[in-house]
Design an enzyme around this catalytic site. Structure first.
Site, PDB file in Angstrom:
ATOM      1  N   TYR A  53       0.833  -1.204   0.000  1.00  0.00           N
ATOM      2  CA  TYR A  53       0.000   0.000   0.000  1.00  0.00           C
ATOM      3  C   TYR A  53       0.863   1.248   0.000  1.00  0.00           C
ATOM      4  O   TYR A  53       1.816   1.336   0.760  1.00  0.00           O
ATOM      5  CB  TYR A  53      -0.922   0.027   1.231  1.00  0.00           C
ATOM      6  CG  TYR A  53      -2.360  -0.080   0.808  1.00  0.00           C
ATOM      7  CD1 TYR A  53      -2.986   1.010   0.193  1.00  0.00           C
ATOM      8  CD2 TYR A  53      -3.079  -1.262   0.939  1.00  0.00           C
ATOM      9  CE1 TYR A  53      -4.294   0.917  -0.254  1.00  0.00           C
ATOM     10  CE2 TYR A  53      -4.377  -1.358   0.501  1.00  0.00           C
ATOM     11  CZ  TYR A  53      -4.982  -0.265  -0.108  1.00  0.00           C
ATOM     12  OH  TYR A  53      -6.260  -0.363  -0.562  1.00  0.00           O
ATOM     13  N   GLU A  55      -0.470   4.877  -0.450  1.00  0.00           N
ATOM     14  CA  GLU A  55      -1.246   6.115  -0.632  1.00  0.00           C
ATOM     15  C   GLU A  55      -0.345   7.331  -0.485  1.00  0.00           C
ATOM     16  O   GLU A  55       0.490   7.396   0.416  1.00  0.00           O
ATOM     17  CB  GLU A  55      -2.391   6.184   0.389  1.00  0.00           C
ATOM     18  CG  GLU A  55      -3.540   5.263   0.022  1.00  0.00           C
ATOM     19  CD  GLU A  55      -4.715   5.367   0.993  1.00  0.00           C
ATOM     20  OE1 GLU A  55      -4.633   6.124   1.978  1.00  0.00           O
ATOM     21  OE2 GLU A  55      -5.721   4.668   0.747  1.00  0.00           O
ATOM     22  N   ASP A 199      -6.246  13.910 -25.031  1.00  0.00           N
ATOM     23  CA  ASP A 199      -6.381  12.524 -24.575  1.00  0.00           C
ATOM     24  C   ASP A 199      -5.780  11.659 -25.680  1.00  0.00           C
ATOM     25  O   ASP A 199      -6.401  11.417 -26.714  1.00  0.00           O
ATOM     26  CB  ASP A 199      -7.857  12.200 -24.351  1.00  0.00           C
ATOM     27  CG  ASP A 199      -8.067  10.739 -23.942  1.00  0.00           C
ATOM     28  OD1 ASP A 199      -7.116   9.951 -24.033  1.00  0.00           O
ATOM     29  OD2 ASP A 199      -9.197  10.406 -23.546  1.00  0.00           O
ATOM     30  N   THR A 225      -3.860   6.254 -21.746  1.00  0.00           N
ATOM     31  CA  THR A 225      -3.760   4.914 -21.191  1.00  0.00           C
ATOM     32  C   THR A 225      -2.311   4.488 -21.409  1.00  0.00           C
ATOM     33  O   THR A 225      -1.574   5.121 -22.168  1.00  0.00           O
ATOM     34  CB  THR A 225      -4.664   3.904 -21.921  1.00  0.00           C
ATOM     35  OG1 THR A 225      -4.282   3.891 -23.294  1.00  0.00           O
ATOM     36  CG2 THR A 225      -6.139   4.285 -21.827  1.00  0.00           C
ATOM     37  N   LYS A 228      -2.302   0.767 -24.789  1.00  0.00           N
ATOM     38  CA  LYS A 228      -2.689   0.695 -26.208  1.00  0.00           C
ATOM     39  C   LYS A 228      -1.414   0.729 -27.055  1.00  0.00           C
ATOM     40  O   LYS A 228      -0.579  -0.161 -26.880  1.00  0.00           O
ATOM     41  CB  LYS A 228      -3.707   1.789 -26.500  1.00  0.00           C
ATOM     42  CG  LYS A 228      -5.018   1.563 -25.700  1.00  0.00           C
ATOM     43  CD  LYS A 228      -6.074   2.615 -25.924  1.00  0.00           C
ATOM     44  CE  LYS A 228      -7.291   2.358 -25.027  1.00  0.00           C
ATOM     45  NZ  LYS A 228      -8.289   3.434 -25.122  1.00  0.00           N
ATOM     46  N   ARG A 234      -2.096  -2.464 -18.325  1.00  0.00           N
ATOM     47  CA  ARG A 234      -3.305  -1.649 -18.240  1.00  0.00           C
ATOM     48  C   ARG A 234      -3.121  -0.596 -17.166  1.00  0.00           C
ATOM     49  O   ARG A 234      -2.870  -0.920 -16.001  1.00  0.00           O
ATOM     50  CB  ARG A 234      -4.520  -2.498 -17.876  1.00  0.00           C
ATOM     51  CG  ARG A 234      -4.764  -3.665 -18.794  1.00  0.00           C
ATOM     52  CD  ARG A 234      -6.176  -4.163 -18.698  1.00  0.00           C
ATOM     53  NE  ARG A 234      -7.026  -3.374 -19.550  1.00  0.00           N
ATOM     54  CZ  ARG A 234      -7.100  -3.538 -20.862  1.00  0.00           C
ATOM     55  NH1 ARG A 234      -6.383  -4.450 -21.475  1.00  0.00           N
ATOM     56  NH2 ARG A 234      -7.893  -2.763 -21.574  1.00  0.00           N
TER      57      ARG A 234
END
Ligand SMILES: *Cc1c(COP(=O)(O)O)cnc(C)c1O
Length: 421
Positions: A53, A55, A199, A225, A228, A234
């Site tokens: 974790y 954060e 984008d 992203t 692609k 991903r």
């Protein structure tokens, strides 16, 4: 790949993963948003980093034990900055849609105006489409493409922008086969004091490889992203000028997300390292060469292509136009017949489509995956030929099975990254 532990703990899932591996190996994958990541990227994502974790951001975390994670995230950020030429980078968005959501959260209040390319004209859901959070929460104005050229007409965009005064303007799309004029959009945004977002989810690999103009220097914010054309795991990234850095970081965490997916961050860092090599430039340019070659072969077989061809990695075909022995067919049955033949694509609306999005007039194809497995112009000719023959023989399972066998034979000669190399 070998999955010894998975095999013994959960043979059912192991078998299905292996089936998908074979499927991806033996198909001509033409979905333009998909790709094959390298074995190195895949290895980075399958690590102990998934246990941690983190954060917060490097040096400013809410959990202890970040000695290693901070270095990984910092490397990913530095590599992205260098590659894209932007001042600030956030590599934590879980994917492309959450990256865009963070941009809205950072810059717009609910009810304020955003402008983007309409979904049925090639835009993305998150650019203001009505069933998406962006269209529900904000006042969304949508531009379309020209009915004749199928290109975004900057004069029309400017007219609309002057009339509606959006605070945020999105460029970018999911089914747009032409180049984006970021400089032209920048002038419009400047004229009305809007923030311009590029984008580049689909084209970021082309941008980095020099096969599409870069938005850097024209726009304040870039979202993408990572899976692609960029060929990473991903994920998503937001890149920006220093001006928007703090607002965007706060929007991602704590605004929208909790802990970043550190195993994905590592995979992104690896993909960015790969994207900085000269081979990646060759790959990016070959994607476009392949798309142009495929478009020309399709045109030679009488296919109607939106915008008349392509300038990037994707091609939008109106399958309802018959040619010679090939009948008119809607996008959905066309995509299904192509899949039976081993050619994987998706059905798609075309600009000014008279049919509904769930049963539209076209299919969308692209060349990133076939290029990653080393296919070139000769193979594009074969693909066009297979597509033509599959659509001539829709419903003829014996013919489609014959095509399928030919497809497998050619796939055999082009080992895909991550699977056989
Ligand atoms: C794919 C895509 C996205 C969203 O990415 P997901 O990872 O599917 O959420 C956003 N914008 C554009 C233009 C895209 O093509």
């Amino acid at each position: 790949m070998h999955f010894a532990a998975l095999q013994s703990v959960d043979p059912e899932i192991a078998r299905l993963v292996q089936q998908e591996e074979v499927r991806q190996d033996q198909c001509i994958r033409l979905i333009p948003s998909e790709n094959y990541v390298s074995r190195a990227v895949m290895e980075a994502t399958g690590t102990v980093l998934t246990n941690k974790y983190s954060e917060g951001y490097p040096g400013r975390r809410y959990y202890e034990g970040q000695q290693v994670i901070d270095q990984i995230e910092t490397l990913a950020i530095q590599r992205a900055k260098a590659l894209f030429g932007m001042e600030h980078v956030n590599v934590q968005p879980y994917s492309g849609s959450p990256a865009n959501q963070a941009v809205y959260l950072a810059l717009l209040k609910p009810g304020e105006t955003v402008m983007g390319l309409s979904l049925p004209f090639g835009g993305h859901l998150t650019h203001g489409w009505k069933v998406n959070f962006s269209g529900m929460t904000y006042r969304a104005i949508q531009y379309e493409v020209d009915p004749v050229t199928h290109r975004v007409d900057l004069d029309r965009v400017r007219e609309l922008a002057l009339k509606e005064r959006p605070k945020l303007i999105f460029t970018g799309g999911t089914a747009y086969p032409c180049l984006w004029d970021f400089g032209g959009f920048a002038q419009i945004a400047k004229e009305i004091g809007a923030v311009l977002v590029a984008d580049i989810a689909h084209i970021s690999g082309l941008v980095v490889g020099g096969a599409h103009p870069s938005p850097a220097g024209h726009v304040s914010i870039v979202t993408t992203t990572t899976h692609k054309t960029l060929r990473g795991p991903r994920g998503g990234m937001i890149l920006s000028t220093a001006e928007h850095a703090q607002a965007l970081d706060r929007a991602v965490f704590p605004g929208l997300q909790g802990g970043p997916h550190n195993h994905t961050t590592a995979g992104i860092a690896v993909a960015l390292k790969e994207a900085a090599q000269v081979e990646f430039k060759t790959y990016a340019h070959q994607i476009v060469k392949n798309a142009k070659a495929l478009a020309n072969e399709l045109l030679a077989r009488g296919f109607r292509l939106i915008s008349g061809g392509t300038e990037n990695h994707l091609i939008l075909i109106d399958t309802t136009v018959a040619a010679g022995e090939r009948p008119s067919i809607n996008g959905k049955p066309a995509a299904k017949a192509l899949d039976r033949a081993g050619l994987e694509c998706n059905y798609n609306t075309i600009p000014f489509d008279p049919r509904k999005p769930f049963d539209p007039s076209g299919v969308r194809i692209g060349t990133p995956s076939v290029t990653s497995r080393g296919m070139k112009e000769d193979e594009m000719k074969k693909i066009a030929d297979w597509m033509h023959r599959a659509l001539v023989h829709v419903g003829d399972e014996a013919q489609l099975a014959r095509l399928r066998a030919e497809v497998i034979e050619v796939c055999e000669a082009f080992p895909p990254p991550g699977i056989r190399i």
